[in-house]
Design a protein around this motif. Structure first.
Motif, PDB file in Angstrom:
ATOM      1  N   UNK A  48      34.454 -25.357 159.818  1.00 44.64           N
ATOM      2  CA  UNK A  48      35.841 -25.217 160.274  1.00 44.64           C
ATOM      3  C   UNK A  48      36.020 -25.533 161.748  1.00 44.64           C
ATOM      4  N   UNK A  49      34.920 -25.672 162.462  1.00 44.33           N
ATOM      5  CA  UNK A  49      35.012 -25.959 163.889  1.00 44.33           C
ATOM      6  C   UNK A  49      35.505 -24.768 164.694  1.00 44.33           C
ATOM      7  N   UNK A  50      35.081 -23.563 164.312  1.00 41.33           N
ATOM      8  CA  UNK A  50      35.492 -22.356 165.019  1.00 41.33           C
ATOM      9  C   UNK A  50      34.248 -21.550 165.371  1.00 41.33           C
ATOM     10  N   UNK A  51      34.425 -20.486 166.142  1.00 38.99           N
ATOM     11  CA  UNK A  51      33.291 -19.678 166.581  1.00 38.99           C
ATOM     12  C   UNK A  51      32.768 -18.802 165.445  1.00 38.99           C
ATOM     13  N   UNK A  52      31.479 -18.539 165.475  1.00 37.51           N
ATOM     14  CA  UNK A  52      30.873 -17.662 164.477  1.00 37.51           C
ATOM     15  C   UNK A  52      31.516 -16.276 164.543  1.00 37.51           C
ATOM     16  N   UNK A  53      31.815 -15.825 165.772  1.00 35.55           N
ATOM     17  CA  UNK A  53      32.424 -14.504 165.919  1.00 35.55           C
ATOM     18  C   UNK A  53      33.769 -14.420 165.208  1.00 35.55           C
ATOM     19  N   UNK A  54      34.489 -15.546 165.156  1.00 41.28           N
ATOM     20  CA  UNK A  54      35.787 -15.566 164.470  1.00 41.28           C
ATOM     21  C   UNK A  54      35.600 -15.374 162.968  1.00 41.28           C
ATOM     22  N   UNK A  55      34.621 -16.061 162.412  1.00 42.97           N
ATOM     23  CA  UNK A  55      34.332 -15.889 160.980  1.00 42.97           C
ATOM     24  C   UNK A  55      33.863 -14.468 160.708  1.00 42.97           C
ATOM     25  N   UNK A  56      33.038 -13.933 161.610  1.00 41.53           N
ATOM     26  CA  UNK A  56      32.542 -12.572 161.439  1.00 41.53           C
ATOM     27  C   UNK A  56      33.689 -11.572 161.413  1.00 41.53           C
ATOM     28  N   UNK A  57      34.676 -11.731 162.304  1.00 39.23           N
ATOM     29  CA  UNK A  57      35.826 -10.823 162.322  1.00 39.23           C
ATOM     30  C   UNK A  57      36.658 -10.949 161.059  1.00 39.23           C
ATOM     31  N   UNK A  58      36.796 -12.180 160.561  1.00 36.89           N
ATOM     32  CA  UNK A  58      37.544 -12.379 159.315  1.00 36.89           C
ATOM     33  C   UNK A  58      36.846 -11.673 158.152  1.00 36.89           C
ATOM     34  N   UNK A  59      35.508 -11.809 158.071  1.00 46.54           N
ATOM     35  CA  UNK A  59      34.762 -11.149 157.005  1.00 46.54           C
ATOM     36  C   UNK A  59      34.869  -9.626 157.131  1.00 46.54           C
ATOM     37  N   UNK A  60      34.807  -9.127 158.370  1.00 48.40           N
ATOM     38  CA  UNK A  60      34.936  -7.686 158.578  1.00 48.40           C
ATOM     39  C   UNK A  60      36.303  -7.187 158.113  1.00 48.40           C
ATOM     40  N   UNK A  61      37.347  -7.967 158.403  1.00 52.28           N
ATOM     41  CA  UNK A  61      38.697  -7.598 157.981  1.00 52.28           C
ATOM     42  C   UNK A  61      38.779  -7.549 156.461  1.00 52.28           C
ATOM     43  N   UNK A  62      38.213  -8.549 155.799  1.00 55.03           N
ATOM     44  CA  UNK A  62      38.245  -8.601 154.331  1.00 55.03           C
ATOM     45  C   UNK A  62      37.437  -7.463 153.720  1.00 55.03           C
ATOM     46  N   UNK A  63      36.321  -7.111 154.359  1.00 57.90           N
ATOM     47  CA  UNK A  63      35.517  -6.002 153.852  1.00 57.90           C
ATOM     48  C   UNK A  63      36.272  -4.686 153.970  1.00 57.90           C
ATOM     49  N   UNK A  64      37.000  -4.497 155.089  1.00 58.67           N
ATOM     50  CA  UNK A  64      37.797  -3.277 155.252  1.00 58.67           C
ATOM     51  C   UNK A  64      38.881  -3.176 154.188  1.00 58.67           C
ATOM     52  N   UNK A  65      39.382  -4.316 153.764  1.00 56.63           N
ATOM     53  CA  UNK A  65      40.431  -4.327 152.744  1.00 56.63           C
ATOM     54  C   UNK A  65      39.876  -4.247 151.320  1.00 56.63           C
TER      55      UNK A  65
END
Length: 461
Positions: A48-65
């Motif tokens: 996606x051409x984005x930072x690993x930390x950005x993907x990590x935050x997205x996964x964390x958000x999905x896990x919380x949900x």
């Protein structure tokens, strides 16, 4: 088989939230079935051409949900079919988002100051029974008397012996349902109703029937039909403006609901957590039918979220059942909180904070009328929220996801649906969950999304 991947061209700021919503939509529409393994974070970031930390935050958000789960040594997977309902509000406050999803009163420094003063007084003069006794009848006589005094302000004249002090409205509702409807029985409620009632009924082994609502609340003829078809034991009713559609049920409609309950000999559980907050309200159902109505009210929505104390007013026929069910589920309310609530009822602090909240909510509604000018919505001057029907061109789930991608969290209307009958696409917007400036900004974004043509990718989920 082609494996679904997010579309980088549709990512918006904040990117992690936008990415999380894309994945959530793919899970919802089946593009990512249960059990699908998600890409390794670094690999997806490179794609996606984005930072690993950005993907990590997205996964964390999905896990919380509750949508994905990581397994040590194996990777991250779409979670197997969710067994627990997803709440309409954000489980955690995210700094980048304007959170209009959770229903709460406006809170400012005055609330902290009043609580600090109360804790200081309590530290100097705490009753021994509040700390040392296991017996509710030893701890709570004074608190029940204060509860009866508060209930008079709600429109009820009731003996302190009929007042159960609980840890808030949810505890009171649980006791009321357990007291009126045994496992396996059926209760009715508004078809657009309390979002925690569906899981609570499931946990208690109760069946729920959604009763249609109109501009005046629950439809009596529909309740009558449900009684004939389902052998109902009770009806859970929210006649004052805490219901999602912000309806204040008229006195005539209340009388009709009571008449059905008496003809069919069912109990009524009246959820009135706003209590005296709504000034010009008709008498409660519990005053019209005191012999069969269990009345619930509390302080968290109108005085302070942290004052988790409620009152359950119980008719004589249910007093023993309510007392026993309270004992086996919670034993008794937290005595220290009950001490503060009782002090605030007797010295006028609670009512002072109610009046402060009422003035503040009136001001918030003026913000709403300006920001949502030209948009049809349901509200009441003393509701803590507004209910906004969406244009037919908008998918509700997509609209909520798009708003969140734009930095605003709102509650989807489907979270409040009871039963199988569809309800029109709508959203609930809380007025007290943030400050006035953020409320204005969030409402402006919602108005913009309503007026704008929906993006093709967001037409449906």
């Amino acid at each position: 088989m082609t494996i679904w991947r997010p579309d980088p061209s549709t990512l918006k700021r904040p990117v992690y939230a936008s990415l999380a919503e894309q994945i959530a939509r793919a899970i919802a529409d089946g593009s990512l079935p249960d059990g699908t393994q998600l890409p390794v974070q670094r690999k997806l970031a490179d794609e996606l051409g984005i930072a690993v930390q950005t993907v990590s935050r997205a996964y964390e958000d999905l896990a919380r949900r509750g949508l994905i789960a990581g397994e040590t040594g194996r990777g991250t997977f779409v979670r197997s079919l969710r067994r627990e309902p997803e709440p309409p509000y954000l489980p955690e406050r995210l700094n980048e988002l304007i959170d209009l999803s959770i229903l709460k009163p406006v809170c400012e420094p005055i609330h902290l100051e009043r609580m600090k003063q109360a804790l200081g007084r309590l530290a100097q003069d705490v009753p021994a029974s509040a700390l040392l006794s296991f017996r509710p009848n030893v701890v709570f006589p004074r608190h029940r008397a204060a509860g009866a005094e508060w209930l008079r302000g709600c429109g009820l004249e009731i003996s302190p012996l009929n007042v159960t002090v609980t840890n808030g409205a949810t505890a009171a509702q649980t006791i009321a349902l357990m007291s009126t409807a045994p496992p396996g029985s059926t209760i009715a409620t508004e078809a657009i109703g309390h979002h925690t009632l569906t899981p609570l009924a499931t946990y208690l082994g109760l069946n729920l029937v959604g009763i249609p609502v109109d501009e005046d609340g629950m439809v009596p003829d529909a309740l009558e039909r449900a009684c004939a078809e389902h052998d109902l034991r009770a009806a859970f009713v929210q006649p004052n403006v805490i219901n999602p559609c912000a309806i204040l049920m008229s006195e005539a409609r209340r009388a009709e609901i009571v008449a059905v309950a008496r003809r069919r000999d069912i109990a009524l559980v009246e959820n009135d957590v706003l209590g005296p907050f709504v000034e010009r309200r008709p008498p409660p159902l519990a005053r019209l039918a005191p012999e069969r109505t269990l009345y619930v009210t509390s302080f968290t929505k109108i005085v302070m979220p942290g004052l988790r104390i409620g009152y359950l007013a119980v008719p004589d026929r249910y007093v023993a059942a309510a007392a026993n069910r309270h004992l086996v589920t919670m034993w008794m309310a937290t005595p220290l909180m009950a001490e503060i609530a009782s002090d605030w009822v007797t010295d006028g602090t609670a009512l002072d904070l109610v009046r402060w909240q009422r003035r503040t909510i009136h001001a918030r509604h003026r913000v709403v009328s300006e920001a949502l000018s030209g948009i049809a919505y349901r509200s009441h001057p003393e509701s803590l929220h507004v209910w906004v029907p969406l244009p037919e061109t908008h998918s509700e789930a997509a609209f909520v996801a798009h708003a969140r991608a734009q930095g605003v969290a709102i509650a989807p209307g489907q979270s409040f649906r009871i039963g199988e009958a569809p309800i029109p696409p709508s959203v609930r917007i809380s007025l007290g969950s943030t400050d006035a400036a953020q409320l204005r900004t969030g409402l402006a974004q919602v108005a913009h999304l309503i007026h704008a043509a929906p993006e093709p990718a967001l037409l449906a989920i």
